[in-house]
Enzyme design. Structure first.
Site, PDB file in Angstrom:
ATOM      1  N   ASP A  10     -81.731 -14.921  26.784  1.00  0.00           N
ATOM      2  CA  ASP A  10     -82.792 -14.921  28.074  1.00  0.00           C
ATOM      3  C   ASP A  10     -82.957 -14.011  28.292  1.00  0.00           C
ATOM      4  OD1 ASP A  10     -84.270 -17.671  30.499  1.00  0.00           O
ATOM      5  OD2 ASP A  10     -84.434 -15.149  30.540  1.00  0.00           O
ATOM      6  N   ILE A  11     -82.584 -12.892  29.369  1.00  0.00           N
ATOM      7  CA  ILE A  11     -82.599 -11.605  29.773  1.00  0.00           C
ATOM      8  C   ILE A  11     -82.448 -12.205  30.936  1.00  0.00           C
ATOM      9  CG2 ILE A  11     -84.997 -10.645  29.903  1.00  0.00           C
ATOM     10  CD1 ILE A  11     -83.814  -8.075  29.277  1.00  0.00           C
ATOM     11  N   ASN A  24     -97.039  -4.485  33.342  1.00  0.00           N
ATOM     12  CA  ASN A  24     -98.150  -4.062  33.069  1.00  0.00           C
ATOM     13  C   ASN A  24     -98.242  -3.375  34.164  1.00  0.00           C
ATOM     14  OD1 ASN A  24     -99.607  -5.656  35.269  1.00  0.00           O
ATOM     15  ND2 ASN A  24     -99.219  -7.544  34.065  1.00  0.00           N
ATOM     16  N   GLY A  32     -94.659 -14.099  29.933  1.00  0.00           N
ATOM     17  CA  GLY A  32     -94.114 -12.963  28.320  1.00  0.00           C
ATOM     18  C   GLY A  32     -92.638 -13.399  29.244  1.00  0.00           C
ATOM     19  N   ASP A  34     -91.911 -11.017  31.876  1.00  0.00           N
ATOM     20  CA  ASP A  34     -92.575 -10.961  32.983  1.00  0.00           C
ATOM     21  C   ASP A  34     -92.464 -11.735  33.658  1.00  0.00           C
ATOM     22  OD1 ASP A  34     -95.153  -7.961  33.713  1.00  0.00           O
ATOM     23  OD2 ASP A  34     -93.405  -8.996  35.090  1.00  0.00           O
ATOM     24  N   THR A 118     -93.487  -5.365  21.785  1.00  0.00           N
ATOM     25  CA  THR A 118     -93.330  -6.357  21.094  1.00  0.00           C
ATOM     26  C   THR A 118     -94.243  -7.890  21.222  1.00  0.00           C
ATOM     27  OG1 THR A 118     -91.201  -7.054  21.152  1.00  0.00           O
ATOM     28  CG2 THR A 118     -91.236  -5.311  19.942  1.00  0.00           C
ATOM     29  N   VAL A 120     -96.998 -10.194  23.473  1.00  0.00           N
ATOM     30  CA  VAL A 120     -98.234  -9.942  24.135  1.00  0.00           C
ATOM     31  C   VAL A 120     -98.757  -8.098  23.228  1.00  0.00           C
ATOM     32  CG1 VAL A 120    -100.036  -9.684  25.152  1.00  0.00           C
ATOM     33  CG2 VAL A 120     -98.096 -11.287  25.657  1.00  0.00           C
TER      34      VAL A 120
END
Ligand code: APR
Length: 170
Positions: A10-11, A24, A32, A34, A118, A120
């Site tokens: 998990d980043i 976006n 996601g 974001d 990669t 949504v």
């Protein structure tokens, strides 16, 4: 020599100098990675993003990481996959190149990328990974402080794809 590495994690948990957000163009959050980054960073992240006035696809913007372990968040906007003939490969490469150049201005020495576009945005990971890895590899000689670039995958399947892409650039 800068180390390139793929991991599955998990980043938002990574204690690196900078994590990259697959945002976006509004930069006002989403789902996601974001959504995960905004949740982990806290509401100050959205407050810091608002005055930026958005970000065009392929470009990058930087904010503090606030409640994240990472000091910085570099927001970039990947292309939506439309079959590969709408300049997606070049725009995806721009994301990695611009994120690295921007991080270098802030003396970032360790950065983690998610698989931009990669999720949504539908970019096939097996097509995105070689672009990500080759763009990072060709940009590194122009950077002054980068010691480690992490491709942070969110599944073992994606990890295998990025490890395979890394193996082709040795
Ligand atoms: N850590 C690491 N990777 C993650 C995490 C996480 N916590 N959450 C999701 N991912 C992975 C996904 O599995 C995918 O491989 O990040 C990659 C990018 O997927 P998305 O987050 O869907 O991003 P993208 O495909 O670029 O679409 C961007 O989605 O969330 C919205 O606001 C965002 O509109 C924008 C769009």
């Amino acid at each position: 020599m800068t180390e390139l590495k793929a991991i599955a994690a998990d980043i938002t948990t990574l204690g690196v100098d900078a994590i990259v957000n697959a945002a976006n163009e509004t930069l006002l959050g989403g789902g996601g990675v974001d959504g995960a980054i905004h949740r982990a960073a806290g509401p100050r992240l959205l407050e810091a993003c608002r005055p930026l006035g958005g970000c065009p696809t392929g470009e990058a913007r930087i904010t503090p990481g606030f409640d994240l372990p990472a000091r910085w968040v570099i927001h970039t906007v990947g292309p939506v996959w439309r079959g590969g003939r709408a300049d997606e490969p070049a725009l995806l490469a721009d994301c990695y190149r611009h994120a690295l150049r921007l991080s270098d201005l802030y003396q970032v020495s360790e950065i983690a990328f998610p698989g931009i576009s990669t999720g949504v945005y539908g970019y096939p990971p097996e097509l995105a990974a070689p672009i990500a890895v080759s763009t990072v590899a060709e940009t590194l000689p122009n950077l002054r402080s980068m010691a480690r670039v992490v491709f942070c995958c969110f599944s073992d399947r994606d990890l295998a794809i990025y490890e395979e892409a890394l193996a082709t650039i040795d």
